[in-house]
Enzyme design. Structure first.
Site, PDB file in Angstrom:
ATOM      1  N   GLU A 108      -0.170  -5.578  -5.393  1.00 41.22           N
ATOM      2  CA  GLU A 108      -0.833  -6.307  -6.516  1.00 41.22           C
ATOM      3  C   GLU A 108      -0.416  -7.365  -7.053  1.00 41.22           C
ATOM      4  O   GLU A 108      -1.083  -8.358  -7.416  1.00 41.22           O
ATOM      5  CB  GLU A 108      -1.231  -5.086  -7.596  1.00 41.22           C
ATOM      6  CG  GLU A 108      -2.077  -4.017  -7.177  1.00 41.22           C
ATOM      7  CD  GLU A 108      -1.408  -2.974  -6.308  1.00 41.22           C
ATOM      8  OE1 GLU A 108      -2.035  -1.688  -6.333  1.00 41.22           O
ATOM      9  OE2 GLU A 108      -0.367  -3.038  -5.874  1.00 41.22           O
ATOM     10  N   GLU A 138      -1.672   4.448  -4.623  1.00 40.44           N
ATOM     11  CA  GLU A 138      -1.556   5.378  -5.888  1.00 40.44           C
ATOM     12  C   GLU A 138      -2.212   6.664  -5.852  1.00 40.44           C
ATOM     13  O   GLU A 138      -1.839   7.325  -6.592  1.00 40.44           O
ATOM     14  CB  GLU A 138      -1.977   4.301  -7.104  1.00 40.44           C
ATOM     15  CG  GLU A 138      -1.098   3.180  -7.251  1.00 40.44           C
ATOM     16  CD  GLU A 138      -1.728   2.194  -8.320  1.00 40.44           C
ATOM     17  OE1 GLU A 138      -0.829   1.856  -9.347  1.00 40.44           O
ATOM     18  OE2 GLU A 138      -2.575   1.518  -8.014  1.00 40.44           O
TER      19      GLU A 138
END
Length: 244
Positions: A127, A107
């Site tokens: 995740e 990210e």
């Protein structure tokens, strides 16, 4: 700063994630250090080259810390706020990626304007396998970067993008041999610094501002701030006189 090194040269910054013993996992200390680094860049803008010490860019967030975070920490957007700040840095940012760029590490690269990778690079967001989502920008940045279909493969299907796939999808600008990512990243920044800083800043604002309320206002204001008329009128106000 213990977890990030900041090098300032005449025309750029190099920010290095510096926890190689932990594959540069992004923990609370690194988040704080990156905020400090962003403040330095904001105060004296220049293009930024992000990289990681050792073999990896960043292998994700610190899972031990994530396990202890609760509702209040999630609502605070700890990582998201940082990566939004990175994305909003005034001049172009380049991520030079080697090895893993996973979870929060991925990210962070998505928040940069340009990415370059070595043949060892792997991007992904695992995740959901840990019971959470990629909530620090991946859901709204990755679809813009690679398209909705590929983004869903990564975010929902657990698909990892190796260097070749990252290049095919447009996530990275180039793939270079192992160990050459930093030099290649500097060459990209060399091309950036050959351009007008104001032109770059306004271009980035326009591209990133599409659909973002207030950004057009920022652009118009930036142009007005550079006019002699604005300077004369404010000078007259401060000197308590009228132009007419």
């Amino acid at each position: 700063m213990d977890t990030v090194t900041v090098e300032r040269t005449a025309d750029r910054y190099v920010l290095t994630l510096n926890r190689p013993q932990a594959r540069n996992a992004i923990d609370a200390a690194m988040i704080a250090d990156l905020h400090t680094a962003c403040g330095i860049v904001e105060d004296d803008p220049a293009p930024v080259l992000f990289t990681g010490a050792g073999d990896h860019f960043a292998g994700g967030a610190d899972i031990g810390e994530l396990r202890e975070r609760r509702l209040s920490e999630a609502l605070a957007g700890i990582n998201r706020n940082l990566f939004d700040r990175v994305a909003a840095l005034p001049l172009p940012t380049v991520a030079a990626v080697s090895g893993y760029a996973l979870g929060g590490g991925a990210e962070l690269t998505y928040a940069c304007d340009i990415r370059i990778a070595t043949e060892t690079a792997v991007f992904g967001n695992p995740e959901p396998g840990l019971g959470i989502m990629a909530a620090a920008g991946a859901t709204y940045r990755l679809p813009d970067l690679v398209g909705r279909s590929v983004a869903k493969q990564v975010l929902l299907g657990g698909h990892l993008l190796d260097a070749a796939a990252a290049l095919r999808s447009g996530l990275v600008i180039d793939v270079v041999p192992a160990g050459e990512h930093l030099a290649s990243g500097h060459r990209v920044v060399d091309r950036i610094t050959a351009s007008s800083p104001l032109a770059l800043r306004l271009t980035k604002t326009i591209v990133d501002g599409a659909g973002a309320p207030g950004r057009v206002d920022d652009i118009v204001q930036a142009v007005l701030f550079e006019t002699a008329d604005k300077h004369d009128r404010m000078t007259a106000f401060l000197e308590k006189r009228n132009l007419r």
